[in-house]
Every structure is written in structure tokens, then in C-alpha cells.
Design an enzyme around this catalytic site. Structure first.
Site, mmCIF file in Angstrom:
data_model
loop_
_atom_site.group_PDB
_atom_site.id
_atom_site.type_symbol
_atom_site.label_atom_id
_atom_site.label_comp_id
_atom_site.label_asym_id
_atom_site.label_seq_id
_atom_site.Cartn_x
_atom_site.Cartn_y
_atom_site.Cartn_z
ATOM 1 N N ALA A 4 0.798 -1.260 0.051
ATOM 2 C CA ALA A 4 -0.067 -0.103 0.037
ATOM 3 C C ALA A 4 0.848 1.293 0.054
ATOM 4 C CB ALA A 4 -0.967 0.124 0.984
ATOM 5 N N THR A 5 0.252 2.436 -0.251
ATOM 6 C CA THR A 5 1.074 3.543 -0.017
ATOM 7 C C THR A 5 0.148 4.645 0.557
ATOM 8 O OG1 THR A 5 2.028 3.560 -2.070
ATOM 9 C CG2 THR A 5 1.947 5.714 -1.040
ATOM 10 N N ALA A 6 0.502 5.437 1.859
ATOM 11 C CA ALA A 6 -0.254 6.236 2.732
ATOM 12 C C ALA A 6 0.924 7.497 3.009
ATOM 13 C CB ALA A 6 -0.616 5.546 4.132
ATOM 14 N N SER A 173 -0.233 -0.848 -5.010
ATOM 15 C CA SER A 173 -1.238 0.358 -4.957
ATOM 16 C C SER A 173 -1.933 0.923 -5.982
ATOM 17 C CB SER A 173 0.053 1.594 -4.397
ATOM 18 O OG SER A 173 0.752 1.352 -3.583
#
Length: 194
Positions: A4-6, A173
Site C-alpha cells: 500500500a501507500t499512505a 497500490s
């Protein structure tokens, strides 16, 4: 570990937390429309990369404990207190860790604050941050374009640009971007296409 990417970005009036929507496990896309930004208190939010279920449990616990703390002290719980509380819970679970990386941010009496936490509970303060498998690409964009005097629109554009750059190179992502904005006027949430 799911990818993921946050990201989290402070700007002159508040904090912006953003995450893409894809949940994947290895090469398998589990879901294309998952919310990875969370309201923890009225003035603090979080975004995650990793196991979303673990993050949901963590947010429920910290939100409940923050409400109790607010009733005891009759004051809003500061973002650093929320980050420390998450850290304690994550460290207590170190032998069976919560497999999530977290960006916590908020605004109360002081300046906007951002903290990153790893699955073992390390707390790192910063002005902007990224977590997840796409963090390297997102940080490259933010390193080049972040400045202390961003307004909300520029911070939003920077978050979108950084996550979109990670989506280009990170197969874990994708599928849209959720943004949670917290400032002294309250909270707002928006979704954007890739």
C-alpha cells in the site's frame, strides 16, 4: 505483507492524510475500494499501509481510550498523545504484531503534527511522511516539493502527485485515493481517481 501507500503532510493550517484504495496480498488484488484513512478523534486522524483489519482494531481501541482520556481531563487529546497510545498498544503486541504501518496526524492547541509508527510501535515525528511499499516513490516527490508554507490546495496536490507516482511503480497500490483533511475548522474527506 500486504502492500500500500499512505502519506501525511502538514501545511500552514492543518494536516492532510491520504491513502490509495487497493488491498493486495502478493500478486492478488483482494479489494479495489478500501478506505485506509481513519478518524481517531475530532482533531486527530490516521492513515495506514499493511493489514487494514489490524488498523481497524487499533483505531477502535485508541479512539475509545482517547474518549475516556478526554472525559478525565476535559481537554482534547493531543496528536502526540494519540501516537504514543498507539505506540504502547503496538509494542505490547510485539510478539504477535499488528501488521500495519501508520501515519498519525492532527491539530489541537499547537501546530499541525505528523507521526509515523512501524508495526513494533516506534514513533517518529516529521513534517511529512510516507509508509508502505510505495513510500520510496512518494517520498521522492515530497522531498522535492514540500515546503513549510503550503496551503491546503497545494498540500492536496502534493499528496495526490506523490501517491500517483507510487501507483505508477508499485503494483500493490492503486484504484483511487482517499484524503482526510484536519484543521482548526474541523475535518473533511474526499476521494479522487487515479
Amino acid at each position: 505483507m500486504p502492500g500500500a501507500t499512505a502519506v501525511g503532510i502538514t501545511y500552514n493550517d492543518g494536516v492532510l492524510l491520504a491513502a490509495e484504495k487497493r488491498v493486495s496480498y502478493g500478486n492478488f488484488v483482494v479489494n479495489k475500494n478500501t478506505k485506509k484513512t481513519f478518524n481517531v478523534t475530532d482533531h486527530v486522524g490516521a492513515a495506514c499501509a499493511g493489514m487494514v483489519a489490524d488498523m481497524q482494531v487499533l483505531v477502535r481501541q485508541v479512539s475509545a481510550l482517547s474518549k475516556i482520556r478526554k472525559l478525565e481531563t476535559r481537554r482534547n487529546v493531543e496528536p502526540n498523545s494519540v501516537a504514543k497510545l498507539m505506540s504502547v498498544i503496538m509494542f505490547e503486541r510485539r510478539y504477535f504484531p499488528l501488521l500495519t504501518q501508520v501515519v498519525v496526524g492532527g491539530v489541537t492547541t499547537g501546530k499541525p503534527e505528523i507521526y509515523t509508527l512501524d508495526p513494533l510501535g516506534s514513533v517518529l515525528p516529521d513534517r511529512y511522511a510516507a509508509v508502505g511499499t510505495g513510500a520510496e516513490m512518494a517520498l521522492g516527490v515530497m522531498d522535492a516539493e514540500f515546503n513549510e508554507n503550503l496551503d491546503e490546495e497545494k498540500a492536496t496536490n502534493l499528496a495526490l502527485k506523490s501517491i500517483r507516482s507510487s501507483i505508477q511503480r508499485d503494483s500493490a497500490s492503486g484504484d483511487g485515493i482517499d484524503i482526510l483533511i484536519i484543521n482548526k475548522n474541523g475535518k473533511s474527506e474526499n476521494s479522487y481517481p487515479v
